[in-house]
Design a protein around this motif. Sequence first.
Motif, PDB file in Angstrom:
ATOM      1  N   GLY A 103      -0.092  30.093 -22.905  1.00  0.00           N
ATOM      2  CA  GLY A 103      -1.137  30.748 -22.197  1.00  0.00           C
ATOM      3  C   GLY A 103      -2.243  29.767 -22.346  1.00  0.00           C
ATOM      4  O   GLY A 103      -2.034  28.702 -22.111  1.00  0.00           O
ATOM      5  N   SER A 104      -3.536  30.268 -22.474  1.00  0.00           N
ATOM      6  CA  SER A 104      -4.564  29.406 -22.265  1.00  0.00           C
ATOM      7  C   SER A 104      -4.768  28.453 -23.356  1.00  0.00           C
ATOM      8  O   SER A 104      -4.246  28.582 -24.379  1.00  0.00           O
ATOM      9  CB  SER A 104      -5.781  30.397 -22.366  1.00  0.00           C
ATOM     10  OG  SER A 104      -5.917  30.861 -23.626  1.00  0.00           O
ATOM     11  N   ALA A 105      -5.491  27.400 -23.421  1.00  0.00           N
ATOM     12  CA  ALA A 105      -5.684  26.490 -24.315  1.00  0.00           C
ATOM     13  C   ALA A 105      -6.401  27.264 -25.489  1.00  0.00           C
ATOM     14  O   ALA A 105      -6.084  26.792 -26.601  1.00  0.00           O
ATOM     15  CB  ALA A 105      -6.573  25.339 -23.911  1.00  0.00           C
ATOM     16  N   GLU A 106      -7.271  27.964 -25.205  1.00  0.00           N
ATOM     17  CA  GLU A 106      -7.911  28.666 -26.401  1.00  0.00           C
ATOM     18  C   GLU A 106      -6.990  29.654 -27.149  1.00  0.00           C
ATOM     19  O   GLU A 106      -6.868  29.404 -28.580  1.00  0.00           O
ATOM     20  CB  GLU A 106      -9.132  29.415 -26.006  1.00  0.00           C
ATOM     21  CG  GLU A 106      -9.972  29.972 -27.010  1.00  0.00           C
ATOM     22  CD  GLU A 106     -11.000  30.772 -26.597  1.00  0.00           C
ATOM     23  OE1 GLU A 106     -11.566  31.725 -27.546  1.00  0.00           O
ATOM     24  OE2 GLU A 106     -11.448  30.746 -25.442  1.00  0.00           O
ATOM     25  N   GLY A 107      -6.128  30.214 -26.350  1.00  0.00           N
ATOM     26  CA  GLY A 107      -5.067  31.077 -26.829  1.00  0.00           C
ATOM     27  C   GLY A 107      -3.852  30.208 -27.750  1.00  0.00           C
ATOM     28  O   GLY A 107      -3.575  30.660 -28.781  1.00  0.00           O
ATOM     29  N   ALA A 108      -3.588  29.058 -27.506  1.00  0.00           N
ATOM     30  CA  ALA A 108      -2.720  28.111 -27.950  1.00  0.00           C
ATOM     31  C   ALA A 108      -3.347  27.640 -29.356  1.00  0.00           C
ATOM     32  O   ALA A 108      -2.366  27.823 -30.405  1.00  0.00           O
ATOM     33  CB  ALA A 108      -2.325  26.990 -27.268  1.00  0.00           C
ATOM     34  N   VAL A 109      -4.537  27.284 -29.684  1.00  0.00           N
ATOM     35  CA  VAL A 109      -4.972  26.863 -30.664  1.00  0.00           C
ATOM     36  C   VAL A 109      -5.202  28.234 -31.643  1.00  0.00           C
ATOM     37  O   VAL A 109      -5.166  27.999 -32.944  1.00  0.00           O
ATOM     38  CB  VAL A 109      -6.635  26.108 -30.738  1.00  0.00           C
ATOM     39  CG1 VAL A 109      -6.294  24.896 -29.854  1.00  0.00           C
ATOM     40  CG2 VAL A 109      -7.554  26.755 -29.913  1.00  0.00           C
ATOM     41  N   ARG A 110      -5.704  29.243 -31.265  1.00  0.00           N
ATOM     42  CA  ARG A 110      -5.615  30.295 -32.082  1.00  0.00           C
ATOM     43  C   ARG A 110      -4.278  30.549 -32.656  1.00  0.00           C
ATOM     44  O   ARG A 110      -3.899  30.996 -33.806  1.00  0.00           O
ATOM     45  CB  ARG A 110      -6.509  31.716 -31.316  1.00  0.00           C
ATOM     46  CG  ARG A 110      -7.950  31.205 -30.956  1.00  0.00           C
ATOM     47  CD  ARG A 110      -8.414  32.646 -30.685  1.00  0.00           C
ATOM     48  NE  ARG A 110      -8.457  33.777 -31.774  1.00  0.00           N
ATOM     49  CZ  ARG A 110      -8.676  34.822 -31.664  1.00  0.00           C
ATOM     50  NH1 ARG A 110      -9.078  35.428 -30.353  1.00  0.00           N
ATOM     51  NH2 ARG A 110      -8.583  35.724 -32.500  1.00  0.00           N
ATOM     52  N   ALA A 111      -3.295  30.863 -31.642  1.00  0.00           N
ATOM     53  CA  ALA A 111      -2.128  30.974 -32.320  1.00  0.00           C
ATOM     54  C   ALA A 111      -1.392  29.906 -33.120  1.00  0.00           C
ATOM     55  O   ALA A 111      -0.774  30.092 -34.373  1.00  0.00           O
ATOM     56  CB  ALA A 111      -1.058  30.985 -31.069  1.00  0.00           C
ATOM     57  N   ARG A 112      -2.023  28.664 -33.194  1.00  0.00           N
ATOM     58  CA  ARG A 112      -1.418  27.556 -33.928  1.00  0.00           C
ATOM     59  C   ARG A 112      -2.174  27.694 -35.276  1.00  0.00           C
ATOM     60  O   ARG A 112      -1.816  27.705 -36.517  1.00  0.00           O
ATOM     61  CB  ARG A 112      -1.993  26.226 -33.573  1.00  0.00           C
ATOM     62  CG  ARG A 112      -1.310  24.874 -34.247  1.00  0.00           C
ATOM     63  CD  ARG A 112      -1.430  23.730 -33.373  1.00  0.00           C
ATOM     64  NE  ARG A 112      -0.411  23.902 -32.381  1.00  0.00           N
ATOM     65  CZ  ARG A 112      -1.192  23.951 -30.871  1.00  0.00           C
ATOM     66  NH1 ARG A 112      -2.321  23.776 -30.764  1.00  0.00           N
ATOM     67  NH2 ARG A 112      -0.120  23.881 -29.852  1.00  0.00           N
ATOM     68  N   TYR A 113      -3.550  28.375 -35.142  1.00  0.00           N
ATOM     69  CA  TYR A 113      -4.317  28.665 -36.547  1.00  0.00           C
ATOM     70  C   TYR A 113      -3.650  29.659 -37.329  1.00  0.00           C
ATOM     71  O   TYR A 113      -3.415  29.357 -38.577  1.00  0.00           O
ATOM     72  CB  TYR A 113      -5.709  29.114 -36.182  1.00  0.00           C
ATOM     73  CG  TYR A 113      -6.491  29.531 -37.468  1.00  0.00           C
ATOM     74  CD1 TYR A 113      -7.224  28.509 -37.981  1.00  0.00           C
ATOM     75  CD2 TYR A 113      -6.962  30.935 -37.477  1.00  0.00           C
ATOM     76  CE1 TYR A 113      -7.815  28.843 -39.255  1.00  0.00           C
ATOM     77  CE2 TYR A 113      -7.484  31.355 -38.387  1.00  0.00           C
ATOM     78  CZ  TYR A 113      -8.127  30.572 -39.509  1.00  0.00           C
ATOM     79  OH  TYR A 113      -8.851  30.829 -40.458  1.00  0.00           O
ATOM     80  N   ARG A 114      -2.972  30.632 -36.456  1.00  0.00           N
ATOM     81  CA  ARG A 114      -2.515  31.703 -37.369  1.00  0.00           C
ATOM     82  C   ARG A 114      -1.062  31.171 -37.856  1.00  0.00           C
ATOM     83  O   ARG A 114      -0.834  31.562 -39.115  1.00  0.00           O
ATOM     84  CB  ARG A 114      -2.260  32.948 -36.337  1.00  0.00           C
ATOM     85  CG  ARG A 114      -3.356  33.658 -36.254  1.00  0.00           C
ATOM     86  CD  ARG A 114      -3.238  35.288 -36.053  1.00  0.00           C
ATOM     87  NE  ARG A 114      -2.053  35.377 -34.949  1.00  0.00           N
ATOM     88  CZ  ARG A 114      -2.322  35.406 -33.791  1.00  0.00           C
ATOM     89  NH1 ARG A 114      -3.494  34.638 -33.317  1.00  0.00           N
ATOM     90  NH2 ARG A 114      -1.211  35.500 -32.852  1.00  0.00           N
ATOM     91  N   GLU A 115      -0.335  30.333 -37.014  1.00  0.00           N
ATOM     92  CA  GLU A 115       0.853  29.623 -37.600  1.00  0.00           C
ATOM     93  C   GLU A 115       0.497  29.022 -38.994  1.00  0.00           C
ATOM     94  O   GLU A 115       1.285  28.851 -39.888  1.00  0.00           O
ATOM     95  CB  GLU A 115       1.601  28.728 -36.510  1.00  0.00           C
ATOM     96  CG  GLU A 115       2.224  29.522 -35.515  1.00  0.00           C
ATOM     97  CD  GLU A 115       2.410  28.488 -34.309  1.00  0.00           C
ATOM     98  OE1 GLU A 115       2.803  28.725 -33.144  1.00  0.00           O
ATOM     99  OE2 GLU A 115       2.300  27.218 -34.582  1.00  0.00           O
ATOM    100  N   ILE A 116      -0.458  28.148 -39.016  1.00  0.00           N
ATOM    101  CA  ILE A 116      -0.958  27.213 -40.035  1.00  0.00           C
ATOM    102  C   ILE A 116      -1.164  28.221 -41.279  1.00  0.00           C
ATOM    103  O   ILE A 116      -0.664  27.946 -42.234  1.00  0.00           O
ATOM    104  CB  ILE A 116      -2.198  26.472 -39.888  1.00  0.00           C
ATOM    105  CG1 ILE A 116      -1.722  25.273 -38.723  1.00  0.00           C
ATOM    106  CG2 ILE A 116      -2.752  25.729 -41.209  1.00  0.00           C
ATOM    107  CD1 ILE A 116      -2.879  24.485 -37.952  1.00  0.00           C
ATOM    108  N   MET A 117      -2.087  29.203 -41.209  1.00  0.00           N
ATOM    109  CA  MET A 117      -2.563  30.161 -42.101  1.00  0.00           C
ATOM    110  C   MET A 117      -1.277  30.986 -42.756  1.00  0.00           C
ATOM    111  O   MET A 117      -1.251  31.315 -43.882  1.00  0.00           O
ATOM    112  CB  MET A 117      -3.392  31.030 -41.589  1.00  0.00           C
ATOM    113  CG  MET A 117      -4.786  30.442 -41.272  1.00  0.00           C
ATOM    114  SD  MET A 117      -5.579  29.889 -42.681  1.00  0.00           S
ATOM    115  CE  MET A 117      -5.605  27.987 -42.158  1.00  0.00           C
TER     116      MET A 117
END
Lengths: 510, 161
Positions: free
Chosen positions: A400-414
Amino acid sequence: MQLVQLRKHLSPTFAMPFRHRAVGGKVLVTGTEGNFALLSPEEFEAFARGAVEEGTPLYARLAERNFVRAEFDERRMVERLRARKRFLSWGPNLHIVVVTLRCNETCVYCHASRADMGATHTDMTREVADRTVDQIFATTSPDVTIEFQGGEPLVAFDGIKHIVERAREKNKAAGKRLEFTMVSNLSLMDDEKLAWLVENKVQICTSVDGPAHLHDQQRKLVGGSAHAQATRWIRRVNEAYAAMGLDPTLYHVEALLTTTRDALPRWKEIVDTYVELGCRALFLRPVDPFGFADKTAPRVEYPRREYLDFYRSAVDYMVQLNRGGTEILERFAAIFLTKILGGEDPNFLDVRSPCGAAIGQVAYNYDGKIFTCDEGRMLHEMGDDTFLVGEVAAAAEGEGSAEGAVRARYREIMGHETVRAMAIASNLDAQPDCVNCTYQPYCGVCPVHNHKTQGSIFGRMRESSLCAVHKGIQDYLFERIGSGDAGVLQVFQRWTTVRDRTHFLQTCAT
Amino acid sequence: MSPAAEVPPDVLRATVSGRTLSAIVAEGAYPLAALYGAAYVFLDRCWVLLDRPSPAEVRVSLTYKTEPPEGALDALAGELAEELVSCAWRAGVAGETRSMIEQATSRAHSGADAGPSLDDLTRYEFGDDATADPLGLAMSWEEAHATAQGAAPAPEKKEGE
């Protein structure tokens, strides 16, 4: 007074949950909300028997501190617990960015595993820097502090400028309370860099190991004195702040000490050096077993009881200086005293429960690899990837969008299994021994330290050098509190006063 | 600290041999958590072993890792007894006040996790997997027990597991 002798008379119904410990001829009792009382042995015996008469001063003292079950104030406990654990609602606010591993100094205890000046491949590229900033702004925390580390970050000054500018731009939409800090040895500072850093409100932190001979013995700068460079620029930065009309008691270079074996007998010289430099705080940090310090341990390490003797002498002297009108505080003491006397948690990520690994801080390496914390990144440089939890990257196909990708990655990290394991391992309510420890409400453990020194993120606190330091410092503080010396208490209270340095908030300017 | 000979036998019965102190306690006298908590205190100095010499007794064996100082081994008995009583007492207080503490602490905590983005929601597939329970977290005690007996089928595994 021994509990064994009282065993048939111990009351399970008089008190609220507590832990106790003999400290300086008294018995320290602490409770779940971080409340404490220092009792004489006779008072503790009455407490243990549940034989404290209502209407007596002791009953009033215990009730006022929420130790008496019949007088339990639930609202107070909820408020205190919430104040102590408020950091749990934030998410990571400290983002450590290693802009390069290159460094022009060679330190005997280097925790960061610095690289030679020719190792340009350890500079963070623009692309990685951009993705790192994007990833940082995915945090749920309304506060974002970006801390530049290395290596020596001034080696990659253009990288710092780029990240600051991009973060400021991004923050126009994000609206977070944004701050920047740089940890530097200052030897590559010049007037142009200083002007830019001051103008862009980048806080400056450095290392000072004490007097020149000790500092230069431990921190080698080819062709010069590392101490002369550091102290020269500390003064220049402080002058620049003063010229802007900023309060010098609040705005000045922060300096850190790494305590080596050679530092132990020089506690007075070290404190005097900091005072002479105009520093208001001194952090008496013991050496950690990371990076080069792991290899140089035979030269720099020491038994922790010797460190604690050093600590006591230095802080006694600092208290004495404060009573004479010289303001200088010890950072470890301030952290613990803020919890003990202030009832708040200053959110120092290494001494809280659970620790700040990922849920309080995130470390971004020059190559885009993401770690739970700076200590985890240090271990990576030693060949251990246990605390690697992700990598900054562009949005992949289908993300999806770049913003969506970093938010998804943030949740993956947390939600990463390592992050969850570290939150469990550093939760003192679940840590063997810590759960019974009198200092549990104020303390914290480091799973990375445990992993490195004991082979398990859970560790065995009775054998942990970190536990010995934390316990020893708190023993000292409670002994001084228990002495009843009003002058000492006044100094300690002042050390718990946190004044926001709002000048460094980027939102003020944008 | 009291030497072994002065520790009341209803607290523990201690014997010393070589570098080892063996303390036998009646199993019902202390919560297991108190036994563990008390034994843990000695990890820095001793090798610690807990075993059950008889059905109603627990034995705590503390073996000094190095040559113990004069009288230290004997004094371990007093220290262990004090820790046992202390841990048991605190466990008693905690038991009496558990509901009060739980009530106060349940006004708790939100995590650091962010809510899903619109992109995440558009990618989410609402299929049968939404009710899958590969770890058996939603199983009742009866179901889990039956599984242990081999009567109930194991939860289905998702593709790729």
